[in-house]
Design a protein around this motif. Structure first.
Motif, mmCIF file in Angstrom:
data_model
loop_
_atom_site.group_PDB
_atom_site.id
_atom_site.type_symbol
_atom_site.label_atom_id
_atom_site.label_comp_id
_atom_site.label_asym_id
_atom_site.label_seq_id
_atom_site.Cartn_x
_atom_site.Cartn_y
_atom_site.Cartn_z
ATOM 1 N N VAL A 161 0.835 -1.206 0.000
ATOM 2 C CA VAL A 161 0.000 0.000 0.000
ATOM 3 C C VAL A 161 0.865 1.249 0.000
ATOM 4 O O VAL A 161 0.584 2.228 -0.715
ATOM 5 N N ALA A 162 1.931 1.235 0.782
ATOM 6 C CA ALA A 162 2.781 2.424 0.905
ATOM 7 C C ALA A 162 3.441 2.793 -0.418
ATOM 8 O O ALA A 162 3.849 3.952 -0.605
ATOM 9 N N GLY A 163 3.538 1.858 -1.334
ATOM 10 C CA GLY A 163 4.164 2.143 -2.619
ATOM 11 C C GLY A 163 3.211 2.646 -3.679
ATOM 12 O O GLY A 163 3.631 2.879 -4.821
ATOM 13 N N LEU A 164 1.953 2.871 -3.330
ATOM 14 C CA LEU A 164 0.959 3.252 -4.341
ATOM 15 C C LEU A 164 0.879 4.754 -4.572
ATOM 16 O O LEU A 164 0.251 5.208 -5.532
ATOM 17 N N GLY A 165 1.470 5.544 -3.690
ATOM 18 C CA GLY A 165 1.433 6.995 -3.868
ATOM 19 C C GLY A 165 2.414 7.434 -4.933
ATOM 20 O O GLY A 165 3.203 6.663 -5.469
ATOM 21 N N GLY A 166 2.352 8.727 -5.243
ATOM 22 C CA GLY A 166 3.276 9.284 -6.230
ATOM 23 C C GLY A 166 2.769 10.606 -6.744
ATOM 24 O O GLY A 166 1.559 10.830 -6.844
ATOM 25 N N GLY A 167 3.684 11.514 -7.037
ATOM 26 C CA GLY A 167 3.289 12.841 -7.491
ATOM 27 C C GLY A 167 2.525 13.566 -6.406
ATOM 28 O O GLY A 167 2.951 13.613 -5.244
ATOM 29 N N ASP A 168 1.350 14.121 -6.766
ATOM 30 C CA ASP A 168 0.516 14.824 -5.799
ATOM 31 C C ASP A 168 -0.372 13.882 -4.992
ATOM 32 O O ASP A 168 -1.095 14.338 -4.107
ATOM 33 N N THR A 169 -0.326 12.600 -5.310
ATOM 34 C CA THR A 169 -1.209 11.646 -4.641
ATOM 35 C C THR A 169 -0.480 10.977 -3.479
ATOM 36 O O THR A 169 0.614 10.445 -3.644
ATOM 37 N N SER A 170 -1.104 11.018 -2.303
ATOM 38 C CA SER A 170 -0.528 10.351 -1.138
ATOM 39 C C SER A 170 -1.387 9.153 -0.755
ATOM 40 O O SER A 170 -2.618 9.236 -0.754
ATOM 41 N N VAL A 171 -0.728 8.045 -0.464
ATOM 42 C CA VAL A 171 -1.393 6.831 0.013
ATOM 43 C C VAL A 171 -0.676 6.437 1.298
ATOM 44 O O VAL A 171 0.475 6.000 1.262
ATOM 45 N N THR A 172 -1.352 6.614 2.432
ATOM 46 C CA THR A 172 -0.690 6.511 3.724
ATOM 47 C C THR A 172 -1.309 5.436 4.598
ATOM 48 O O THR A 172 -2.476 5.550 4.993
ATOM 49 N N PRO A 173 -0.571 4.366 4.921
ATOM 50 C CA PRO A 173 -1.044 3.439 5.951
ATOM 51 C C PRO A 173 -1.073 4.172 7.295
ATOM 52 O O PRO A 173 -0.104 4.857 7.653
ATOM 53 N N THR A 174 -2.177 4.056 8.011
ATOM 54 C CA THR A 174 -2.297 4.808 9.263
ATOM 55 C C THR A 174 -2.434 3.878 10.463
ATOM 56 O O THR A 174 -1.431 3.498 11.071
ATOM 57 N N VAL A 175 -3.638 3.453 10.794
ATOM 58 C CA VAL A 175 -3.848 2.644 11.996
ATOM 59 C C VAL A 175 -3.667 1.163 11.671
ATOM 60 O O VAL A 175 -4.316 0.631 10.766
ATOM 61 N N LEU A 176 -2.770 0.493 12.411
ATOM 62 C CA LEU A 176 -2.515 -0.937 12.233
ATOM 63 C C LEU A 176 -2.898 -1.678 13.503
ATOM 64 O O LEU A 176 -2.593 -1.230 14.618
ATOM 65 N N THR A 177 -3.563 -2.806 13.349
ATOM 66 C CA THR A 177 -3.925 -3.638 14.496
ATOM 67 C C THR A 177 -3.626 -5.097 14.162
ATOM 68 O O THR A 177 -3.787 -5.533 13.026
ATOM 69 N N ALA A 178 -3.195 -5.853 15.186
ATOM 70 C CA ALA A 178 -2.943 -7.281 14.987
ATOM 71 C C ALA A 178 -2.796 -7.948 16.340
ATOM 72 O O ALA A 178 -2.244 -7.379 17.283
ATOM 73 N N GLY A 179 -3.281 -9.190 16.407
ATOM 74 C CA GLY A 179 -3.024 -10.017 17.574
ATOM 75 C C GLY A 179 -3.931 -9.769 18.753
ATOM 76 O O GLY A 179 -4.621 -8.752 18.839
ATOM 77 N N THR A 180 -3.896 -10.728 19.676
ATOM 78 C CA THR A 180 -4.715 -10.649 20.890
ATOM 79 C C THR A 180 -3.876 -10.800 22.156
ATOM 80 O O THR A 180 -4.051 -10.054 23.113
ATOM 81 N N THR A 181 -2.952 -11.764 22.164
ATOM 82 C CA THR A 181 -2.066 -11.941 23.319
ATOM 83 C C THR A 181 -0.645 -12.138 22.834
ATOM 84 O O THR A 181 -0.403 -12.489 21.673
ATOM 85 N N GLU A 182 0.301 -11.959 23.737
ATOM 86 C CA GLU A 182 1.710 -12.003 23.360
ATOM 87 C C GLU A 182 2.198 -13.410 23.032
ATOM 88 O O GLU A 182 3.252 -13.563 22.420
ATOM 89 N N ASN A 183 1.446 -14.424 23.417
ATOM 90 C CA ASN A 183 1.900 -15.795 23.154
ATOM 91 C C ASN A 183 0.998 -16.529 22.164
ATOM 92 O O ASN A 183 0.925 -17.756 22.168
ATOM 93 N N THR A 184 0.318 -15.748 21.296
ATOM 94 C CA THR A 184 -0.576 -16.333 20.304
ATOM 95 C C THR A 184 -0.242 -15.805 18.912
ATOM 96 O O THR A 184 -0.078 -14.590 18.717
ATOM 97 N N VAL A 185 -0.135 -16.704 17.941
ATOM 98 C CA VAL A 185 0.016 -16.281 16.547
ATOM 99 C C VAL A 185 -1.249 -15.522 16.154
ATOM 100 O O VAL A 185 -2.363 -16.034 16.317
#
Length: 368
Positions: free
Chosen positions: A207-231
């Motif tokens: 996604v971050a590589g889709l911007g260019g010129g006057d167009t911005s494509v910005t990954p913002t909020v990321l979420t993943a996972g539930t506990t530290e010992n779980t895939v």
């Protein structure tokens, strides 16, 4: 026309008082109780200066004076949470006023109402002040579209860009990418899992590589996972896209919807799209030229015109096909940031420019 300037300059002390009163009522967009109180304050100000009461649609306010020929749009919600005033109250220091929401855009509302109060007639003027602009106007956009029917101009009281009018704005598209994987114990059996967080990392880079010129494509909020010992079995990504041209939105949309999972067994779903179309220079050209003429007649400096990356309700009015000029609000700075401020001596001049512009847009119909 010089009467607009002299009349409004004499009102500056009252304008500062009115600004203090609006800033004193906190109004974060997603707090209904706060925006309801703020709507009360805006109703009091507008009704006093316009001599009429608004229609009230929740915390959204509409003043109508006959059929709409000129639509004026502003908002009273802010990005500041309740409690901000306790540590950062409204203050005046010389020629500057500061306080949460003073620049974006409560000073613009003060200028708007004082400007209209100097006109000999409000016939043909509709004013809409909403309470959800800062979150994309999800509810009020239908009100804006309805209020603008028949309008020959939409004038937006958003803050200026260092005094310049906003003659073009980027549009906004928002996306949500949802990744699915498979949970597993991170210590006992990690190979059994499908790591949604790792899959998300691949998608972030794409996604971050889709911007260019006057167009911005910005990954913002990321979420993943539930506990530290779980895939992680699930992950998500919000994407903000800004562009001046519809063709760019279409290009990015095709690319985002064309993304495919990288890890075997993982899944990817894409939601979203354009939330505010671009405000192109063609939508503002005639009104901007008229504003330059009006400023000269008022004896004011010729306003510059700039294209900006942020969006506003002016994007919506332009998208509805209404000629639109934005950035007619206050001079100041630091919108959405600590220490936002308003240049007080400019308030009467900006209000005079708005009053004269409304008067000039309405004049052909009055003469006819």
């Amino acid at each position: 026309m010089s009467d607009f300037v002299s009349t409004l300059r004499a009102r500056l002390p009252r304008m500062i008082e009115d600004l203090a009163a609006l800033v004193a009522v906190e109004s974060p967009s997603e707090d209904p109780r706060a925006t309801a109180h703020s709507a009360d304050a805006v109703t009091a100000l507008g009704s006093r200066l316009l001599g009429s009461s608004p229609e009230r649609h929740g915390a959204h306010l509409v003043w109508r004076h006959g059929g709409t020929r000129v639509l004026l749009v502003g908002h009273h919600d802010t990005v500041w949470p309740v409690g901000t005033l306790a540590r950062w109250p409204f203050r005046v220091d010389g020629d500057r006023a500061t306080g949460p929401g003073c620049f974006d855009m409560k000073a613009g509302l003060v200028q708007l109402f004082h400007a209209l109060s100097t006109l000999p007639s409000l016939d043909g003027i509709t004013v809409l002040v909403n309470a959800d602009e800062e979150v994309g106007s999800p509810v009020s956009r239908a009100l804006i579209e309805q209020a603008g029917q028949g309008a020959r101009a939409a004038l937006i009281g958003e803050p200026s860009a260092d005094g310049a009018l906003k003659t073009a704005r980027k549009g906004i598209a928002r996306y949500r990418l949802e990744v699915t994987g498979r949970a597993a114990h991170a210590g006992l059996d990690p190979a059994r899992g499908i790591n949604a967080g790792v899959e998300l990392a691949h998608q972030v880079l794409a996604v971050a590589g889709l911007g260019g010129g006057d167009t911005s494509v910005t990954p913002t909020v990321l979420t993943a996972g539930t506990t530290e010992n779980t895939v992680p079995a699930a992950a998500g990504l919000a994407v903000d896209v800004r562009a001046f041209h519809q063709a760019e939105f279409e290009r990015v949309d095709r690319a985002i919807r064309g993304l495919r999972p990288v890890l075997p067994g993982s899944g990817l779903a894409v939601h979203g799209g354009v939330s505010r179309p671009a405000l192109p220079p063609t939508a503002s050209a005639g009104l901007y030229e008229l504003a330059q003429v009006v400023a000269a007649e008022l004896g004011l400096a010729e306003p510059a015109g700039v294209a900006v990356g942020g969006a506003s309700d002016g994007n919506l009015t332009a998208g509805f096909g209404i000629p639109t000029l934005d950035g007619l609000g206050p001079v100041g700075g630091n919108a959405h940031a600590e220490g936002e401020w308003v240049h007080l001596p400019a308030m009467p001049e900006r209000a005079a420019l708005l009053a004269a512009l409304v008067d000039r847009v309405l004049r052909p119909r009055a003469q006819a």
